[in-house]
Design an enzyme around this catalytic site. Structure first.
Site, short mmCIF file in Angstrom:
data_model
loop_
_atom_site.label_atom_id
_atom_site.label_comp_id
_atom_site.label_asym_id
_atom_site.label_seq_id
_atom_site.Cartn_x
_atom_site.Cartn_y
_atom_site.Cartn_z
N CYS A 192 0.82 -1.21 0.00
CA CYS A 192 0.00 0.00 0.00
C CYS A 192 0.86 1.26 0.00
O CYS A 192 0.94 1.98 1.01
CB CYS A 192 -0.97 0.03 1.17
SG CYS A 192 -2.22 1.30 0.92
N CYS A 370 -6.02 2.56 -4.83
CA CYS A 370 -5.51 3.15 -3.61
C CYS A 370 -6.44 4.27 -3.18
O CYS A 370 -6.42 5.34 -3.79
CB CYS A 370 -4.10 3.69 -3.90
SG CYS A 370 -3.36 4.45 -2.46
#
Ligand code: UQ1
Length: 445
Positions: A192, A370
């Site tokens: 991430c 994201c």
């Protein structure tokens, strides 16, 4: 008398030690399965569910030593005090498919030439097909002084990346009244990669909410040469950091923490210069790498230590019965839960094709998403593919900060994850994107 007792005691200790040795030897077992899934994280769990549904009871073994399964995308929100740590996990036993066999052990050795994996308990598992879903490891210990700094009670150093330290982030925010608030992004692959800056935006908003913003200096030191790898979203993020007076230093890497003095040492990656900065709060994203057990099996991994699979089929380049999903894969996509979701139908179909002796037909486009949370009520939903061009789901301009996307991230995504992804029903948003595509009209303009 006493010495005779002691001797008898030692003798019985010795006997029990020998017994232990011999029984632990006979206890080591050999297992055989159609599919071995190594790792019970997002990708491993979703794939184990899909595979057991197709292959039936006791054909799938999952190797996973952890008792708890964390929904890690919640960690940024926990850092900002928007969620509690207890909301982010479930017992591993509740999320793994009941019809699969769960061995609460770690894979310690891969032997792809013999189709075998050795476990931490000395067991051997033989497989027809292997799915590697180990994730990556956090290397807090790679930065001198960092573990010491994190172990101090009421430390000024914190990190959303580990369940051990994520609670500390909100504590730090509440106790920081002034000075330098520094955030880092390491010189390594990261899971991430948006998260290290999400916590910057959340923190900046926090200090504004509590009327302390003018007393703190907010700095984001990133080892990357860019703020975000996809230009479409980087162009949206730069005005945000400028407007909110966040200092961004690119190519700046954390190399040491001096907890006694509250000093962080950085290196400029372009000219090698070192400099020190005093912090009143330091948020660290640790360096990360593939698990050692994997890296040491040179036949399986690329130079970086990640599983060497084809970027479209996700099948190993040398061993056709080995696949990878998620963060341990050497494919050049961003490592996110959404990528694992989009990879899962591809890996599933291609694994079944191998079992059936058919050619592989399914391919992964590198999709990653994201949700860039920019505060306590806004989010930019970045979605893109291998070519780093946007691949968006909704018929709205997703490069804008939106409340709707924030609610999706905070309230809908956890439900989607627990109820759809882990039981094997969520294949990423491709279907939704196709259904919504007629409504897309020059939306980014
Ligand atoms: C997604 O699929 C996913 O994995 C389950 C996430 O992680 C929790 C996400 O954050 C996002 C945004 C997606 C993509 C889903 C949609 C509806 C765009």
């Amino acid at each position: 008398m006493i010495s005779r007792l002691r001797f008898a005691n030692r003798r019985s200790q010795f006997a029990s030690y020998i017994r232990e040795l011999s029984t632990s030897h006979t206890r080591s077992e050999k297992y055989d399965c159609k599919v071995l899934v190594v790792g019970g994280g997002s990708g491993g769990c979703a794939m184990a569910a899909k595979l057991t549904k197709r292959l039936g009871k006791n054909n799938v073994i999952i190797l996973e030593p952890a008792e708890k399964h964390y929904y890690q995308p919640m960690f940024t929100l926990i850092g900002g005090g928007m969620k509690r740590l207890e909301q982010s996990y479930k017992p591993m036993a509740d999320v793994l498919p009941k019809k699969a066999k769960w061995l609460k052990e770690k894979a310690v050795e891969f032997d792809p030439d013999r189709n075998e994996v050795q476990t931490s308990c000395g067991n051997t598992i033989k497989y027809d097909l292997l799915l590697i879903a180990t994730g990556l490891q956090l290397k807090y210990n790679a930065i001198p002084g960092l573990l010491d700094a994190l172990s101090i009670p009421n430390s000024k150093v914190c990190s959303i990346y580990s369940p051990d330290y994520v609670d500390r982030v909100y504590d730090c925010l509440r106790s920081t009244t002034d000075g330098n608030v520094i955030f880092t992004f390491p010189h390594s692959p990261v899971k991430c990669p948006g998260a290290p800056q999400k916590i910057v935006y959340i923190s900046e908003h926090y200090f504004r909410k509590v009327a302390r913003r003018n007393d703190v200096n907010i700095v984001y030191n990133t080892a990357l040469p860019v703020l975000f790898g996809v230009k479409h979203y980087a162009d949206a993020l730069w005005p945000i950091v400028k407007k909110r007076n966040i200092t961004v230093n690119t190519r700046t890497n954390l190399i040491e923490v001096k907890p006694g003095q509250d000093i962080a040492v950085f290196e400029n990656l372009d000219n090698g210069e070192r400099f020190e900065e005093k912090y009143s709060m330091l948020h660290v994203t640790p360096p990360m790498c593939a698990p050692d057990e994997l890296t040491k099996c040179k036949e399986l991994v690329n130079e970086a230590g990640f599983v060497n699979v084809d970027k479209s089929t996700l099948q190993h380049v040398k061993y056709p019965n080995v696949f990878a999903i998620g963060d341990s894969s050497g494919t050049p996509n961003s490592k996110t839960a959404a990528s694992a979701a989009a990879q899962s139908p591809v890996v599933f179909r291609n694994m079944i094709s191998v079992l059936d002796g058919k050619p592989l037909t399914s391919s992964y486009d590198g999709y990653a998403s994201c949700p860039l949370v920019t505060g306590y009520n806004r989010c930019i939903l970045a979605e893109f593919d291998y070519s780093l061009t946007p691949l968006e789901t909704f018929p709205i301009a997703q490069n804008k900060e939106r409340y709707s996307m924030f609610i999706m991230k905070k309230d809908l995504m956890p439900i989607l994850y627990w109820e759809m992804m882990l039981p094997g029903y969520w294949n990423g948003p491709a279907l939704m994107r196709n259904l919504l595509s007629p409504f897309k009209l020059n939306k980014s303009k």
